[in-house]
Write an enzyme that holds these catalytic residues in place. Sequence first.
Site, PDB file in Angstrom:
ATOM      1  N   THR A 111      -2.835   5.675   3.400  1.00  9.26           N
ATOM      2  CA  THR A 111      -3.558   5.301   2.199  1.00  9.26           C
ATOM      3  C   THR A 111      -3.535   3.804   2.097  1.00  9.26           C
ATOM      4  OG1 THR A 111      -2.898   7.305   1.066  1.00  9.26           O
ATOM      5  CG2 THR A 111      -3.703   5.518  -0.285  1.00  9.26           C
ATOM      6  N   ASN A 125       0.837  -1.199   0.000  1.00  4.85           N
ATOM      7  CA  ASN A 125       0.000   0.000   0.000  1.00  4.85           C
ATOM      8  C   ASN A 125       0.876   1.255   0.000  1.00  4.85           C
ATOM      9  OD1 ASN A 125      -2.653  -1.301  -0.042  1.00  4.85           O
ATOM     10  ND2 ASN A 125      -2.021  -2.137   1.934  1.00  4.85           N
ATOM     11  N   SER A 126       0.569   2.246   0.833  1.00  8.99           N
ATOM     12  CA  SER A 126       1.299   3.516   0.733  1.00  8.99           C
ATOM     13  C   SER A 126       2.725   3.461   1.252  1.00  8.99           C
ATOM     14  CB  SER A 126       0.539   4.619   1.476  1.00  8.99           C
ATOM     15  OG  SER A 126      -0.567   5.035   0.713  1.00  8.99           O
ATOM     16  N   THR A 127       3.116   2.370   1.906  1.00  8.07           N
ATOM     17  CA  THR A 127       4.521   2.266   2.314  1.00  8.07           C
ATOM     18  C   THR A 127       5.430   2.093   1.103  1.00  8.07           C
ATOM     19  OG1 THR A 127       4.447  -0.147   2.617  1.00  8.07           O
ATOM     20  CG2 THR A 127       3.859   1.235   4.518  1.00  8.07           C
TER      21      THR A 127
END
Length: 593
Positions: free
Chosen positions: A593, A386-388
């Site tokens: 996110t 995801n947003s990482t």
Amino acid sequence: MVLSIVFSTATIAMILLIRRFYGNKLTAKWKYYMWFFLLISLTIPLLPIQYIDWKHSVPQANNSIMNTSQHSETSTSVNNGNWMNDFSYSVNRLDFTILSEIIFYGWMIGMVFFGVFAILAQVRIHRIKNASTTIENQDVRRLFARCKKSLGITQDLVMKESSVVTSPTTFGFFKTYILLPNDLDKSFSMREIELILLHELHHYKSKHVHVNYIFLVYQIMYWFHPLVWWAFKEMKLDREIACDAAVLHTLDRQSYKDYGNTLINFAHRYARFSSFHLTNQFFGSKTHLKKRIINIADYNGDSLPKKRKGIITCIFLSIVITIQVPVTAVTAEPNDYYDFDDDQPVYEDFSDDFGGYDGSFVLYSMQNEQYHIHNEEKGTLRMSPNSTYKPFSALFALEQNVISIDHSTLNWNGQPYAYNEWNRDQDLPSAMQHSVTWYFQELDKQVNEENIQSFLEKVDYGNHDLSGGIEEYWLESSLEISLIEQVQLLQDVYTNQFEFEEEHIQFLKDVMILEENDSGTLYGKTGTGNINGKHRNGLFIGFVETSNDTFFFATNIEENDHATGSKAAEITLDILNQKNIYHHRKEGKQNDT
């Protein structure tokens, strides 16, 4: 299950093609042996070979080469007060959970049904054995002893007769029994009985009774696959033909006709055929009998060229089966595991901090070269970043000159988003601060899929899988990475093991600053897996620079809902505080996110 169907079907097709176009060049024994490669093919999808790491491990570095005291002019401000705000981007995914459960339980019910059927078959055989009687004819008993001796069999085998069986039958896993039809000595000559006994004893000598049980297990597991059942039927025919050939090998050429006539006479005398599972029977179906008679008539011995061709064929099948192993490992899904091989990690229990969430925490001390892990199984499980992933998307764009340190602004296209912070032009610092998904999707498009694939392979990012599409591959889609890999990758980027531009590494570090205080500087990025409006997966990755060490961390939490990156960050900060690594001033929320 899909892999097992594909591999088994392909293996069956290959064996049938070899039998059809090359079978007359092989001995009967080697044609039978080919079917064991089907067993191997059926076994491969059941093995945990997806845990094998087929990739090259990236070496870990010990010393930071980054200048930690200087920041570029466009760096974000320290102590960003709202860094824990949630900006969750929902993706729509088909939920196959119910369908998967239906398939699984259907498979289990089928196995139970056929397992019960196998048990009942065993009970039936046991009853027939108990009702059988000792053969009184001393000539037959002496003949049996001579046949055993001629084949070098010294084990104690039990020969009886039964009114239930219509064909000589061999069975028994621990103790072998040979049952003959009642009054066989009144219908057949001693010579014919000798040939019958030789056939049954060859079944015993070749361990066919035990093979029956092995094949039964696979039939139960693959009850849903009609080709597997049909293949096992063909295997039984090849086994009988191989057993016929073994008997003929012990006879002189003039006796071949006697053996064939014995089969034919048996078919005439016992037109009714009763089949028993888990047994080897002298007489089978008339279709199989016809094929056996043809092979007996064509038998010319096992020539050396045929044996060599049999060995070559099996080597070929071995290569084909071996290829299936890495294919299975590479295509293992939906979640595979990273092969973590650190010698001395420290395992710690932070269950109280996780507060009922299922998840993991991984910490690595650069100074001590030491891992601290809560829940290693989850720590090695690959999942969507995801947003990482956004820091790496930014790094790839910097390296590809899509953006630069001084010019990283992308224009908003006017499409309204749920968050006001997204509805404006963005540069990298603002996009990272507010976790603006459209900004990083646009970066990926400009970098292009081919270059992204090269970058993923260069840094060995998880499973390298871009099949989910250029816009969503890192959003609960194809790209997956474990927490331990996240920590290793953060360290490798921090020490610039991949020889990226130093100023790009420093710029990325600047935009990842979350806060700074007397205990150190905190860098990181959160991520939330929002599937169909539910927060299923919360992530927080980053590192802490202190006066005497640098600590890299990654945290994941999972739940049907309410598992957010900000919650993962809270858990992480609590643990870092407990370990006296970093003391967070509780204010604000992280951008997810």
